[in-house]
Design an enzyme around this catalytic site. Sequence first.
Site, PDB file in Angstrom:
ATOM      1  N   LEU A 214      -5.216  -4.720  17.187  1.00 29.78           N
ATOM      2  CA  LEU A 214      -3.662  -5.384  16.373  1.00 29.78           C
ATOM      3  C   LEU A 214      -4.193  -4.386  15.232  1.00 29.78           C
ATOM      4  O   LEU A 214      -5.048  -3.627  14.708  1.00 29.78           O
ATOM      5  CB  LEU A 214      -4.248  -6.319  16.512  1.00 29.78           C
ATOM      6  CG  LEU A 214      -3.648  -7.979  17.619  1.00 29.78           C
ATOM      7  CD1 LEU A 214      -4.341  -8.680  17.628  1.00 29.78           C
ATOM      8  CD2 LEU A 214      -1.699  -7.146  18.190  1.00 29.78           C
TER       9      LEU A 214
ATOM     10  N   CYS B 117      -1.487   1.857  11.165  1.00 32.37           N
ATOM     11  CA  CYS B 117      -1.946   1.375   9.559  1.00 32.37           C
ATOM     12  C   CYS B 117      -3.497   1.381   9.681  1.00 32.37           C
ATOM     13  O   CYS B 117      -3.866   2.510   9.041  1.00 32.37           O
ATOM     14  CB  CYS B 117      -1.752   0.141   8.843  1.00 32.37           C
ATOM     15  SG  CYS B 117      -2.495  -0.248   7.413  1.00 32.37           S
TER      16      CYS B 117
ATOM     17  N   CYS C 177      -2.105   4.464   7.176  1.00 33.73           N
ATOM     18  CA  CYS C 177      -2.728   3.094   5.635  1.00 33.73           C
ATOM     19  C   CYS C 177      -3.867   3.281   5.137  1.00 33.73           C
ATOM     20  O   CYS C 177      -4.137   3.869   3.870  1.00 33.73           O
ATOM     21  CB  CYS C 177      -1.992   2.087   5.243  1.00 33.73           C
ATOM     22  SG  CYS C 177      -0.092   1.626   5.964  1.00 33.73           S
TER      23      CYS C 177
ATOM     24  N   HIS D 288     -10.245  -3.454  13.188  1.00 28.89           N
ATOM     25  CA  HIS D 288      -9.393  -3.462  13.940  1.00 28.89           C
ATOM     26  C   HIS D 288      -9.484  -4.608  14.886  1.00 28.89           C
ATOM     27  O   HIS D 288      -9.011  -5.242  15.288  1.00 28.89           O
ATOM     28  CB  HIS D 288      -9.765  -2.059  15.446  1.00 28.89           C
ATOM     29  CG  HIS D 288      -8.852  -1.193  14.888  1.00 28.89           C
ATOM     30  ND1 HIS D 288      -9.972   0.053  15.132  1.00 28.89           N
ATOM     31  CD2 HIS D 288      -8.358  -0.659  14.444  1.00 28.89           C
ATOM     32  CE1 HIS D 288      -8.984   1.476  14.888  1.00 28.89           C
ATOM     33  NE2 HIS D 288      -8.381   0.844  14.292  1.00 28.89           N
TER      34      HIS D 288
ATOM     35  N   PHE E  86      -6.118  -7.253 -21.242  1.00 34.63           N
ATOM     36  CA  PHE E  86      -6.141  -6.476 -22.162  1.00 34.63           C
ATOM     37  C   PHE E  86      -7.415  -5.381 -21.750  1.00 34.63           C
ATOM     38  O   PHE E  86      -8.658  -6.556 -21.515  1.00 34.63           O
ATOM     39  CB  PHE E  86      -6.798  -6.354 -23.787  1.00 34.63           C
ATOM     40  CG  PHE E  86      -5.907  -5.314 -24.514  1.00 34.63           C
ATOM     41  CD1 PHE E  86      -4.929  -4.057 -24.423  1.00 34.63           C
ATOM     42  CD2 PHE E  86      -6.746  -5.168 -25.411  1.00 34.63           C
ATOM     43  CE1 PHE E  86      -4.666  -3.347 -25.046  1.00 34.63           C
ATOM     44  CE2 PHE E  86      -6.580  -3.757 -26.130  1.00 34.63           C
ATOM     45  CZ  PHE E  86      -5.403  -3.706 -26.139  1.00 34.63           C
TER      46      PHE E  86
HETATM   47  C1  COM Z   1      -2.447  -3.963   8.117  1.00 37.70           C
HETATM   48  C2  COM Z   1      -2.364  -3.859   9.472  1.00 37.70           C
HETATM   49  S1  COM Z   1      -3.807  -3.006   7.694  1.00 37.70           S
HETATM   50  S2  COM Z   1      -1.531  -6.111   9.469  1.00 37.70           S
HETATM   51  O1  COM Z   1      -0.760  -5.446   8.637  1.00 37.70           O
HETATM   52  O2  COM Z   1      -2.725  -6.561   8.912  1.00 37.70           O
HETATM   53  O3  COM Z   1      -1.166  -6.478  11.252  1.00 37.70           O
END
Ligand code: COM
Length: 526
Positions: free
Chosen positions: A75, A79, A84, A134, A504
């Site tokens: 899942l 990304c 990303c 993953h 700061f």
């Molecule tokens: C982020 C994947 S790398 S998810 O948005 O957490 O499913």
Amino acid sequence: MDIRDQHPDLAAWNALIERSLADPDSEPIENLGPDADEAVYDAVFVGGGAGGRFGAAYLRAMGGRPLILDAWPFLGGSCPHQACVPHHLFSEAAAELDRMRWFSDELWFPKFDPSRASIKEIVDLFLAGRGSAHAFMNWQTKEQLDVEYVLNARATVVDRTTVRAAGHTFRTRNLVLGIGARPVTPDVPGIGRHGVYDFVTLVEELDFEPTRCVVVGGSKVAMEYGSFFHATGCDTTIVSRSEVMRSSSLEHVDDDLRRYVVDGMRTRGMELLEGADLVAIEGTGDGPVTGVTVRLASGEQRTIAADMVFLGLGERPDTAALQETLGIEVGPTGRVRTNLRMQTGVPGVYAIGDLIGGPMEMWKARKSGVTAARNIMGEDLEFDYSRYPDFLHTTYEVSWVGLTEAEARAACDEVIIIQMPPYVEGLDTEHLPLPCAEGTMLYAFRRPELSGFQKLVVDGTTRKVLGAHHCGYGAKDAFQYLDHLIHRPEGLTIDELGWMNELFLNPEHFVQLSRLRAGKGRLTHL
Ligand code: COM
Ligand code: NAP
């Protein structure tokens, strides 16, 4: 493989995912309730990327019963696999390499050895480590979020209440489509040559160390990957048909911010060809890339030597099958049309993430999934994704939100600029070590012109902050909150901003700079 009653730890998940990815005939991974074949789910999420995973988790949290189906054995979608996460690894490498080069043989820095900086090595580092994200997504979604899923199995949408996957026929009240998008490949001679990559194939297929690269495109992917390649010592030319950072997908990029970023890329030796079109990718016979022919803004053609071509030309969803089966409507850029509840024109069918309009960004993917879930569960919720904070990387982190100075001047009677270096024409700021904060302190003391740029755009009449723009490091988080504050109905005044508590040296100096001006009844620039 039925894993419902098994509870793999992270290492076991990692191993299972790796085995599944390596073997095209590997079996589906099923985390299903015992009654899955008879049940009617509240929603089947086709695609378990960020939108599907967050949508399903939210729907489950609200007491509904979701099911996620994904062709990958994990899942989280593209990304953590190709987009990303590698982009952030490469951008961090670019920032580190940039620092190593500027400080080569100074202070405690060793003499920079370009032979130690390898694109291939960093890609391999990513490949060796990506499985842990993953594994975590699978573990968390099963054990903590209590969401059912079938992975490593391509789903077939039969109709709006029926989906098949892994030999099961699932029935659902609602269908949420989140199948993402894929990089665009232009139709030019030589496109099939070895040495041509996009952000997906770079991580999946790079098998040599590039030495000279042409990047095509002028938006985030082109800027980010181009900066990374160049920082490793692979001389890079960017070929962009629009001005870079002015592509149709980028909004609210301030002129001064853009100038600072683009000048910085050129100072580092990158070549940027704007108004230039890709004509052909050159090579001999069926051989690898040897160069790229472009048509320059002048109309002249030029061939640039290269052993790698990298394409950053945007992404498009592939919706042909869904259009045919469901009759959903698709816009001219291939994105599925939805309303602000993420509903397509087909009752009970929602679309989310990169499949729909708007920026292809994480917040939009996740929140569109959640919006679909909340509507399915009976709320009446609209998600307006037209105003948002944005960012990209070069060797810097570049963030912005709200209006540019030019946009504000077009909209307001009086615009006040609060800026570092200050908003004073002709002042000798080239040796001013400001702004500076985490990540730019060494630059401030040794290379002050490299220590960043920041600008706040304020409505002089209402005193409200209209926009903020930043180049440096570490300010992205602040922009999330600034976005919320300036887009609230009551907005954010310079007086409120100046009364916040700064930690700061804060990366963006907006709090203290605002405080220096807030005492004035009639605001002036700073
Ligand atoms: C982020 C994947 S790398 S998810 O948005 O957490 O499913
Ligand atoms: P993009 O933002 O959609 O920009 C596409 C670029 O390719 C533009 O410069 C465009 O020029 C150019 N282009 C498109 N078709 C072309 C053609 N046929 N010939 C020449 N040039 C062409 O694409 P992207 O940079 O690949 O990013 C893809 C998506 O991922 C975007 O939505 C982006 O926001 C997201 N993303 C975000 C980040 C981040 O850091 N936040 C990082 C990576 C990606 P024109 O402008 O002239 O059309």
